[in-house]
Design an enzyme around this catalytic site. Structure first.
Site, PDB file in Angstrom:
ATOM      1  CB  SER A  71      -0.938   0.009   1.214  1.00  0.00           C
ATOM      2  OG  SER A  71      -0.205  -0.095   2.426  1.00  0.00           O
TER       3      SER A  71
ATOM      4  N   GLY B  12      -2.252  -4.174   0.864  1.00  0.00           N
ATOM      5  CA  GLY B  12      -2.427  -5.408   1.620  1.00  0.00           C
ATOM      6  C   GLY B  12      -1.481  -6.520   1.212  1.00  0.00           C
TER       7      GLY B  12
ATOM      8  CG  ASN C 148       0.709  -5.463   4.489  1.00  0.00           C
ATOM      9  OD1 ASN C 148       0.132  -4.763   5.313  1.00  0.00           O
ATOM     10  ND2 ASN C 148       0.824  -5.104   3.220  1.00  0.00           N
TER      11      ASN C 148
ATOM     12  CG  ASP D 163      -4.135   5.000   7.911  1.00  0.00           C
ATOM     13  OD1 ASP D 163      -3.188   5.794   8.056  1.00  0.00           O
ATOM     14  OD2 ASP D 163      -4.280   4.308   6.888  1.00  0.00           O
TER      15      ASP D 163
ATOM     16  CG  HIS E 229      -1.664   3.669   4.620  1.00  0.00           C
ATOM     17  ND1 HIS E 229      -2.603   3.054   5.434  1.00  0.00           N
ATOM     18  CD2 HIS E 229      -1.100   2.681   3.890  1.00  0.00           C
ATOM     19  CE1 HIS E 229      -2.610   1.759   5.199  1.00  0.00           C
ATOM     20  NE2 HIS E 229      -1.705   1.506   4.268  1.00  0.00           N
TER      21      HIS E 229
END
Length: 247
Positions: free
Chosen positions: A73, A111, A139, A222, A225
């Site tokens: 991402s 992801g 991840n 969030d 990011h």
């Protein structure tokens, strides 16, 4: 992966202040819960990104020099209104301003894990890029994947690139985790990237989120990011290693 940056880019040794680390821990945990609870969204994102990659692959080849950013991402530009604001797009702007003649290909999938990257590398490497930037592993860390598995997957990706596109220069982007994942795990995880870079004699970015990770003003809501401003700093960090390879 500038208006407010000098053309001469800088990099620093990766480090987090203690307050930032603590804050980053909570953010990482929240993101992990979000990722696990929204698998359908992840699948949709992957489908959309794959479609975009297909368009890139089938487009007429007008330039023979390419930089392929293969990642998750962070590379895909998750959450940005315009994915051209992600670091690969900013790298393209820099390259164009210097008339270097490279096309930057964004092959990021939100992801994505190292296992996912391993499963699609055979198809992606058919583009035979001049430079291959490998940005995967975050991840894996968020899910607590065994470090040995992450290491094996990254090595497998590197092997495919070296075998199927031997002229391609490889750049490995390192990732770090906050201490709430456990001191042993976080240390081993961080070391995987530097070890692989040394063992494979490839260019290395110690921490792609250097000076961005854990800083609220440089990240989206969030907290993990990068926002547009954060991606500009990510692009700086990447360019510090990538620049000498393409100049």
């Amino acid at each position: 992966m500038y208006a407010a940056q000098n053309n001469k880019l800088h990099s620093h040794l990766p480090s987090f202040g203690i307050p930032k680390l603590i804050k980053f821990c909570y953010i990482i945990t929240a993101l992990l819960l979000y990722s696990c609870g929204d698998a359908k969204t992840d699948n949709t994102t992957k489908t959309q990104t794959t479609d975009n990659q297909t368009e890139t692959t089938t487009a007429p080849e007008t330039k023979d020099k390419t930089i392929l950013c293969f990642g998750d991402s962070i590379t895909a530009g998750y959450g940005l209104d315009d994915t051209n604001d992600a670091y690969p797009g900013i790298l393209q702007q820099t390259i164009d301003s210097l008339n270097l003649g490279y096309t930057v290909i964004n092959s990021g999938v939100s992801g994505e894990t190292t296992a996912g990257g391993k499963s699609r590398i055979d198809w992606v490497i058919k583009q035979k890029p001049t430079v291959f930037l490998l940005e995967l592993g975050a991840n894996d860390g968020l899910r607590g994947v065994p470090v040995s598995e992450t290491r094996a997957n990254l090595q497998a990706i590197i092997n495919v690139v070296k075998t199927k596109s031997p002229e391609t220069k490889i750049v490995l982007a390192g990732m770090q985790l906050p201490p709430n994942m456990g001191a042993t795990y976080t240390t081993e995880f961080k070391t995987v990237f530097s070890d692989l870079a040394t063992e494979n004699n490839i260019a290395f970015i110690p921490f792609i989120l250097e000076d961005v990770g854990g800083i609220a003003s440089l990240n989206q809501g969030d907290g993990i990011h990068p926002n547009v401003k954060g991606h500009k700093l990510v692009a700086n960090t990447v360019w510090d290693v990538l620049g000498p390879l393409v100049m």
